[in-house]
Scaffold this active site. Structure first.
Site: not given
Ligand code: ADP
Length: 395
Positions: A8, A88, A177, A203-204, A207, A236, A278, A327, A381
Site C-alpha cells: 500500500n 493498492r 480511499h 479517513h484522515i 491524504g 495537498r 507531518d 491521523i 485496507e
Molecule cells: P498516507 O497513507 O496517506 O501516507 P497515513 O494514513 O499513513 O497517510 O497517515 C500519515 C499521517 O499520520 C502523518 O501526517 C502522520 O503525522 C500521522 N501519524 C502517524 N502516526 C501518528 C501518531 N502516532 N500520532 C499522530 N499522528 C500520526
C-alpha cells in the site's frame, strides 16, 4: 511456504503486510517519511517491534532496503516464498476499473493514468517496477481505490461544467480511499450488529477524504476527479477556487506541471504552516509558532465543514461517525477539535476514551450523552486486498 505480500504505497509511505496462504498476517510494517529528511522503517514480526531510522530518498530505494531487511530478519528464507504481490492503486484511469493482474498492458494503462493521481500513482508504479525486479516470479495484482464509489449518484459525481466536454473527457468525481471506506462501512455494521449502516467515515492520513455512507454504500465523498479535491491534507491543498491556478501561473511564471506540484506537494499543512506535512511536527511547534497553530485550525475547520455537510446528506437515522487512518486513529487533538466545531448536533467526546492509545481494532470515543456515537476504527485496507488477491487467481 507460500505468502501474499500486500503493498500500500501512500504519498509518503509504503505499508506492507505479509500474509500466509490462510490469510493470517505473519509480518507487517511501514516505511514512513519517504522523501523527507529522515525516514523510518517500522517492523512488526513475531511480537517484536522495531523502528529503524534511515534515509529513504526514493520508493525504489525503500523497496531495496525492505526486501533485504526481510531476509536479514528471517521473515522470509527465500524470495521465492512470496507467490503473490497485491498493490493498492489509487486510480487506474478509464481502462483499469476493477482488480487486474499486473502485466505489460496494465502497467502501460497505469502509466497513462499517472496524472489522475499525481501524488500516489508514481509511487505505486515505482513500487510495482521495483518489486517486479526483486520478485520476478510472483503473480501480481492491482486493487483500486475508486471501486467503492461506483455507487455515487449522478447528483454527487457531476461537476457543474459544460456537459459535452465532461462526457467526452470522463470528467467527474471518482472518489478515492474506497478500499478503506468500504471496510469502515462493513466494520461499523459488525460493531453495531446491523446489516448495513448510515455513517460518515473520516479517513484522515497524509491524504484524506470523508465519505457519506448510506445503507452501506458510498453516496458522496470529498475527493474528486483526482485526490487533490476536498479537505486540506498533508501536502495537498484540497478545494480551492480553480481561478487561483491560472492566476498564480501567470504571476509566478509557472508551467501547468509546476502549478500542480505546488497544489499537490507544497500546499496543505506543509504549505500553510511552512513547517512540515507531518502533523507530529506541527504539534511539536504549534505552542510557539502561531502560523503552525493557524494551519492546524484551518485543517480541522475544513474537516468539520465537510463532516456537517455529509451528516446532513444521509437520509434516515445516522449510526456513527468514524475516524480512521494515520491521523484519524492517532491524533486525539484533531478528533476533539473537529467534533467541537459541529454545533448543529450535540456531540460529546469522552476525553479518557479519546486519549486512550491502547485499543485493538476499534474504540468508542463518545459519551452516552452524545447525539451520535463516534468511533475510531483502525484502517484495514490490507486484509481486504489480501482477500481479493487470493480469490483473483482462483476464478
Ligand atoms: P498516507 O497513507 O496517506 O501516507 P497515513 O494514513 O499513513 O497517510 O497517515 C500519515 C499521517 O499520520 C502523518 O501526517 C502522520 O503525522 C500521522 N501519524 C502517524 N502516526 C501518528 C501518531 N502516532 N500520532 C499522530 N499522528 C500520526
Amino acid at each position: 511456504m507460500s505468502k501474499i505480500l500486500i503493498i500500500n504505497a501512500g504519498s509518503s509511505s509504503i505499508k506492507w503486510n505479509l500474509f500466509s496462504e490462510k490469510l493470517n498476517v505473519e509480518a507487517k510494517g511501514v516505511a514512513q517519511r519517504i522523501k523527507m529528511a529522515t525516514g523510518i522503517l517500522s517492523l512488526d514480526f513475531k511480537g517484536q517491534k522495531e523502528d529503524i531510522e534511515m534515509p529513504l530518498p526514493t520508493f525504489l530505494d525503500t523497496v531495496k532496503k525492505l526486501v533485504s531487511l526481510w531476509k536479514e530478519r528471517g521473515i522470509i528464507a527465500d524470495f521465492s516464498e512470496i507467490k503473490q504481490v497485491a498493490f493498492r492503486i489509487v486510480n487506474g484511469g478509464p481502462n483499469l476499473q476493477s482488480t487486474s493482474e499486473v502485466t505489460e498492458k496494465t502497467i502501460s494503462y497505469l502509466k497513462e493514468s499517472l496524472d489522475l493521481a499525481p501524488v500516489h500513482n508514481p509511487g505505486a508504479l515505482e513500487a510495482i517496477l521495483a518489486f517486479r525486479e526483486y520478485l520476478p516470479k510472483a503473480k501480481m495484482t492491482m486493487h483500486f481505490d475508486t471501486s467503492f464509489h461506483k455507487t455515487l449518484p449522478e447528483i454527487a459525481y457531476t461537476y457543474p461544467i459544460n456537459k459535452k466536454i465532461a462526457s467526452e473527457l470522463n470528467v467527474r468525481k471518482y472518489g478515492f480511499h474506497g478500499l478503506n471506506h468500504h471496510y469502515i462501512a462493513l466494520k461499523t455494521a459488525e460493531i453495531l450488529n446491523k446489516k448495513s449502516v448510515n455513517a460518515v467515515s473520516l479517513h484522515i492520513g497524509n491524504g484524506a477524504s470523508l465519505c457519506a455512507i448510506q445503507d452501506g454504500k458510498s453516496i458522496d465523498t470529498s475527493m474528486g476527479f483526482t485526490p487533490l479535491a476536498g479537505i486540506m491534507m498533508g501536502t495537498r491543498s484540497g478545494d480551492v477556487d480553480p481561478s487561483v491556478i491560472p492566476y498564480i501561473m501567470k504571476h509566478k511564471n509557472l508551467t501547468i506541471d509546476e502549478a500542480m506540484k505546488l497544489l499537490n506537494e507544497e500546499s496543505g499543512m506543509l504549505g500553510v504552516s511552512q513547517v512540515s506535512s507531518d502533523i507530529r511536527d506541527i504539534h511539536k511547534v504549534r505552542g510557539e509558532n502561531s502560523q503552525a497553530q493557524f494551519a492546524m485550525n484551518l485543517y480541522v475547520t475544513r474537516i468539520a465543514d465537510y463532516l456537517i455537510t455529509y451528516l446532513n446528506k444521509i437520509e434516515g437515522k445516522i449510526d456513527a461517525i468514524v475516524f480512521t487512518a494515520g491521523i484519524g486513529e492517532n491524533d486525539d487533538y484533531v478528533r476533539e477539535q473537529v467534533i467541537n466545531k459541529i454545533h448543529l448536533l450535540n456531540l460529546k467526546i469522552d476525553k479518557t476514551a479519546n486519549e486512550n492509545r491502547n485499543f485493538k481494532d476499534y474504540k468508542l470515543i463518545s459519551t452516552k450523552e452524545s447525539e451520535l456515537p463516534i468511533f475510531v476504527i483502525k484502517a484495514e485496507e490490507e486484509m481486504y486486498i489480501a482477500k481479493e488477491a487470493s480469490e483473483f487467481f482462483k476464478k
